[in-house]
Design an enzyme around this catalytic site. Structure first.
Site, PDB file in Angstrom:
ATOM      1  N   ASP A  56     -47.206 -16.896 -41.930  1.00 55.59           N
ATOM      2  CA  ASP A  56     -46.359 -15.717 -41.796  1.00 55.59           C
ATOM      3  C   ASP A  56     -46.981 -14.477 -42.427  1.00 55.59           C
ATOM      4  OD1 ASP A  56     -43.284 -15.299 -40.958  1.00 55.59           O
ATOM      5  OD2 ASP A  56     -43.744 -17.430 -41.043  1.00 55.59           O
ATOM      6  N   SER A  75     -33.008 -15.706 -24.063  1.00 54.60           N
ATOM      7  CA  SER A  75     -32.879 -16.552 -25.232  1.00 54.60           C
ATOM      8  C   SER A  75     -32.660 -17.977 -24.731  1.00 54.60           C
ATOM      9  CB  SER A  75     -31.718 -16.086 -26.101  1.00 54.60           C
ATOM     10  OG  SER A  75     -31.660 -16.828 -27.311  1.00 54.60           O
ATOM     11  N   ARG A  76     -32.540 -18.918 -25.676  1.00 53.33           N
ATOM     12  CA  ARG A  76     -32.303 -20.309 -25.271  1.00 53.33           C
ATOM     13  C   ARG A  76     -30.885 -20.502 -24.722  1.00 53.33           C
ATOM     14  NH1 ARG A  76     -36.189 -23.995 -26.689  1.00 53.33           N
ATOM     15  NH2 ARG A  76     -37.658 -23.421 -28.342  1.00 53.33           N
ATOM     16  N   LYS A 126     -47.657 -12.601 -33.789  1.00 53.76           N
ATOM     17  CA  LYS A 126     -48.510 -13.344 -34.686  1.00 53.76           C
ATOM     18  C   LYS A 126     -47.654 -14.159 -35.656  1.00 53.76           C
ATOM     19  CE  LYS A 126     -47.490  -9.680 -37.121  1.00 53.76           C
ATOM     20  NZ  LYS A 126     -46.347  -9.575 -36.290  1.00 53.76           N
ATOM     21  N   HIS A 146     -44.561 -20.471 -29.743  1.00 48.95           N
ATOM     22  CA  HIS A 146     -45.404 -19.520 -29.021  1.00 48.95           C
ATOM     23  C   HIS A 146     -46.176 -20.182 -27.880  1.00 48.95           C
ATOM     24  CE1 HIS A 146     -45.678 -16.280 -32.426  1.00 48.95           C
ATOM     25  NE2 HIS A 146     -44.470 -16.398 -31.910  1.00 48.95           N
ATOM     26  N   ALA A 195     -37.946  -9.109 -32.585  1.00 51.20           N
ATOM     27  CA  ALA A 195     -37.703  -8.701 -31.201  1.00 51.20           C
ATOM     28  C   ALA A 195     -36.900  -7.409 -31.158  1.00 51.20           C
ATOM     29  CB  ALA A 195     -36.970  -9.808 -30.444  1.00 51.20           C
TER      30      ALA A 195
END
Length: 340
Positions: A179, A37-38, A98, A80, A17
């Site tokens: 990943d 954010s959380r 991705k 996601h 990010a």
């Protein structure tokens, strides 16, 4: 959104990010207006770092912010589906990192949601937007090396990563394939489309994720793709495309190359290099520019990173995981597998 400026929201505050936001704020026609954010503390710290006006301590507040034209989703890929889905349902356009989702079932849900709401959605496959990769694809499509016979690509990191690392954590969709392997698979499918058959082998960790995976992709044209990924050995990150009348070699960093070499039968080798005006080789500005172009044009997907292509890659990743025996906790949906 104005004719000149596209307003962005950033969902998540991790390394990817930060890298994307750094590239984004250098674009004169992009404005980052909010981050979420959380919890509030990391969002505020991120906002202060990049001079972002608004920081939210929950995802929904960002999704409901009507001043945002596009949300960039940079959470771990296990989140996601939830994060991008929340934004799409709230009417936001979305660029999602991705691998697009954990599996093709989740990917299909996001695509359906975007189409239901008429929103733009794109996987952040920056490789597809890279000018030099686009040049390579154009040469292949134009027949520069004849009919494609094989594609080879690899991506491996030396590690070692401890069991506590996210790349080893099944709860976070760990392993080399999702990943790293998404890049070689996406490269092969950029040039050859979706395979008709998949064979694969992997070395699994005690936690049940793949430490390294190799796969052979077979295509109806008769071409073969050989892809490899690893989190236990650093590879050259090279790629090669062999055709009936020549070959293209990408000697280093095939997903963000600074050069490639075209070998045509009976001719001297030709080297193609990145244009300095395109920025550093690790710049993600090109995918941001493509998103903004498409959103301004009223498009709901990008021709460079089409949603059907993203779904096809996810089907291949599912098929590889099925062959090697990797399945994640609480994974929803039955895999839509490429034929054995």
């Amino acid at each position: 959104m104005t004719a000149d400026t596209v307003r962005w929201g950033i969902l998540a505050t991790g390394g990817i990010a930060a890298a994307f936001t750094a590239d984004l704020i250098d674009l004169p026609d992009a404005e980052v207006v909010a981050v979420a954010s959380r919890s509030e503390a990391p969002a505020k710290a991120f906002a202060e770092r990049f001079g972002i006006p608004r920081a939210y301590g929950d995802w929904n507040a960002l999704a409901q912010d009507a001043d945002i034209d596009v949300v960039y989703v940079a959470t771990p890929h296990t989140a996601h589906r939830a994060a991008a889905g929340l934004c799409l349902a709230a009417g936001r356009n979305v660029l999602c990192e991705k691998p697009f989702t954990l599996n093709v079932h989740e990917a299909g849900e996001l695509v359906a949601l975007a189409r239901e709401h008429g929103r733009f959605l794109m996987e952040a496959m920056w490789m597809y937007c890279n000018p030099l990769v686009r040049r390579l694809k154009a040469l292949v499509d134009d027949g520069a090396i004849g009919e494609v016979r094989s594609v080879q690509a690899d991506f491996g990191l030396a590690g070692p990563f401890p069991p506590s690392h996210r790349l080893r954590n099944p709860e976070l969709g760990g392993g080399a394939l999702l990943d790293l392997g998404v890049y070689p698979v996406s490269f092969a499918q950029l040039l050859l489309g979706e395979p008709s058959d998949v064979a694969a082998r992997a070395v699994l960790s005690e936690e049940g994720v793949d430490l390294q995976t190799a796969a052979v992709l077979s295509f109806d044209s008769g071409a073969l793709g050989s892809v490899h990924c690893s989190i236990v050995g650093g590879t050259a990150t090279s790629a090669s495309v062999t055709g009936s009348r020549g070959r293209i070699d990408v000697p280093d960093g095939f997903f963000f190359p600074d050069r490639f070499v075209l070998h045509r039968d009976g001719r001297d080798a030709e080297e193609f290099t990145a244009d300095p005006v395109d920025g550093p080789r690790n710049s993600m500005r090109h995918e941001a520019l493509e998103v903004m172009r498409a959103v301004r044009a009223g498009e709901t997907e990008s021709p460079l990173v089409p949603l059907d292509g993203t779904l096809a890659v996810m089907r291949t990743l599912d098929a590889i995981r099925d062959r090697v025996g990797v399945r994640y906790p609480d994974e929803t949906g039955e895999p839509e597998l490429t034929p054995a």
